[in-house]
Design an enzyme around this catalytic site. Sequence first.
Site, PDB file in Angstrom:
ATOM      1  N   HIS A  68       7.178   1.449  -2.849  1.00  0.00           N
ATOM      2  CA  HIS A  68       6.052   0.441  -2.910  1.00  0.00           C
ATOM      3  C   HIS A  68       6.566  -0.592  -3.879  1.00  0.00           C
ATOM      4  CE1 HIS A  68       1.574   0.296  -4.432  1.00  0.00           C
ATOM      5  NE2 HIS A  68       2.134  -0.991  -4.663  1.00  0.00           N
ATOM      6  N   HIS A  72       6.168  -5.232  -3.799  1.00  0.00           N
ATOM      7  CA  HIS A  72       5.463  -6.401  -3.605  1.00  0.00           C
ATOM      8  C   HIS A  72       6.847  -7.554  -3.600  1.00  0.00           C
ATOM      9  CE1 HIS A  72       1.350  -4.961  -4.007  1.00  0.00           C
ATOM     10  NE2 HIS A  72       2.020  -4.256  -5.132  1.00  0.00           N
ATOM     11  N   HIS A 101       1.281   4.776  -6.964  1.00  0.00           N
ATOM     12  CA  HIS A 101       1.137   4.575  -8.562  1.00  0.00           C
ATOM     13  C   HIS A 101       0.035   5.392  -9.406  1.00  0.00           C
ATOM     14  CE1 HIS A 101      -1.949   1.999  -7.008  1.00  0.00           C
ATOM     15  NE2 HIS A 101      -1.147   0.768  -6.865  1.00  0.00           N
ATOM     16  N   ASP A 137       6.219  -0.540  -7.549  1.00  0.00           N
ATOM     17  CA  ASP A 137       4.988  -1.355  -7.660  1.00  0.00           C
ATOM     18  C   ASP A 137       5.534  -2.706  -8.239  1.00  0.00           C
ATOM     19  OD1 ASP A 137       2.504  -2.507  -7.269  1.00  0.00           O
ATOM     20  OD2 ASP A 137       1.359  -1.360  -8.910  1.00  0.00           O
TER      21      ASP A 137
HETATM   22  O1  DOR Z   1      -0.461  -4.519 -10.941  1.00  0.00           O
HETATM   23  C1  DOR Z   1      -0.505  -4.762  -9.749  1.00  0.00           C
HETATM   24  N1  DOR Z   1       0.001  -5.736  -9.353  1.00  0.00           N
HETATM   25  N2  DOR Z   1      -1.129  -3.607  -9.002  1.00  0.00           N
HETATM   26  C2  DOR Z   1      -1.448  -3.861  -7.728  1.00  0.00           C
HETATM   27  O2  DOR Z   1      -2.109  -2.982  -7.141  1.00  0.00           O
HETATM   28  C3  DOR Z   1      -1.009  -5.155  -6.990  1.00  0.00           C
HETATM   29  C4  DOR Z   1      -0.148  -5.775  -7.704  1.00  0.00           C
HETATM   30  C5  DOR Z   1       0.234  -6.870  -7.219  1.00  0.00           C
HETATM   31  O3  DOR Z   1       0.218  -7.350  -6.010  1.00  0.00           O
HETATM   32  O4  DOR Z   1       0.303  -7.950  -7.949  1.00  0.00           O
HETATM   33 ZN    ZN Z   2       1.251  -2.287  -5.639  1.00  0.00          ZN
END
Ligand code: DOR
Ligand code: ZN
Length: 347
Positions: A12, A14, A176, A249
Site C-alpha cells: 500500500h 502512494h 491500514h 501507506d
Molecule cells: O493518511 C493518509 N494519506 N491516508 C490515506 O488514506 C490517503 C493518504 C494520502 O493519499 O495522502
Molecule cells: Zn493510503
Amino acid sequence: MQITLKQPDDWHLHLRDDAMLKAVVASSAQHFGRALVMPNLVPPVTTAQAAREYQSRIEQAVQASLPESGFKPLMTLYLTDTTVADEVVQAAAEGTILAVKLYPAGATTNSASGVTDLKKVMPVLEAMAHHDIVLCVHGEVTHADVDIFDREARFIETVLEPLRRELPELRVVMEHVTTRDGVDYVAANERNLAATLTTHHLMINRNHLLVGGIRPHYYCLPIAKREEHRLALVKAATSGDQRYFLGTDSAPHTRSSKESDCGCAGVFNAANTMVCLAAVFEEAGALDQLEAFASLNGPNWYGLPPNSASMTLRKSDSVTPLPQPVAVDDEWVMPFDPARPIHWEVI
Ligand code: DOR
Ligand code: ZN
C-alpha cells in the site's frame, strides 16, 4: 545482532505523480522489491489505460533515480460510482492491475470521486468476486455524525460485514487497519479476508499526535487511535498469521501542506519503514516473524512468488539518524519520526 530476510514489498503505497513522484520513488525503490501503488491521483486512475500510463511514468522515475533497484510498481484501479465491470475484468486479465481500491467518497486525500453507495458498484464487485480480483478497502465511514475515532469500527459493522455476507467469494484487504475492532474482525473471519498494517500505526498512538502540541506530521487517515489499539496491531503484525502484511501507506505531502490551517493527512515513512519495523518486532520479541509480515504474506495473498533478493538489517549501538527530508521543487517532504531512538540499519 542482525537478521536477513527476503526483500520486502510494500502492499500500500502512494507515489503521486510528476515532481513528487520523481522525488520520492527512490525512498521506496532502495528497499522494496515491489509496491502496490494507490490510484488516488488527481484525476484518479480509473481506467486500464490510465493505470498503464501511470505505471510507465513510475518506471521512468525509477530509471532516472535508482535503475539498479529493479523496483516494480504493481497497479490498482480507483473504483467510482460509474466504474464498468468489463473495464476492471479486462484490466486484471491482461495483468495491468492487481487490485481495485475502494475509497468511500470523502474518506481521505483525493477521495472525492470515491464510491457514494456500495449498491452502485455491486455489478463491479460481483464481477470481481467471480474473476477473483482483490478489493482493497479504505475502511472508514464518512458520515458527519460519526466520530472520527469510531469510523473504522462503524465501517466494519455497517458496510464491510453486510458486503461480505452478500459476496462471500470477494477477496478483501482491509487496508491500514488501526483498531482492535479491525484485527478482531480479521481473526473472526478466516476466508477471503486479509489486512495491511502501516509502520506508523504500529508505532504511534493518538497521544503522539495531540499531547504537548499538535503534531501535523503524525496526522493521517485513518487517524491514530488509543494505545490499546496500537498494541492490538502490534500483536497482529507479529503473530505470524499469514493474513497480515505490510502496507506502509507512505503518503508524501509537502511540509507546507502538512503544517497548515488545514493540514493534509499522510505520513511519509518509505525510507525508514524497515528499520522501524525491526525495532517494533524486536521489542515484541518477534524478530523471527518480520520476514513473514514484510516479505512473504503479501505475495502469498496475491498469488505471487516472494522476491529472490534479500535484505539484511543490523542492530548497532549508535542511534540511526532519521532519513533526510526530500526536496520537491522549492519544498520539503519530511520523513516519519518514529518518536523513539532506532538502532537498526539496512546494510
Ligand atoms: O493518511 C493518509 N494519506 N491516508 C490515506 O488514506 C490517503 C493518504 C494520502 O493519499 O495522502
Ligand atoms: Zn493510503
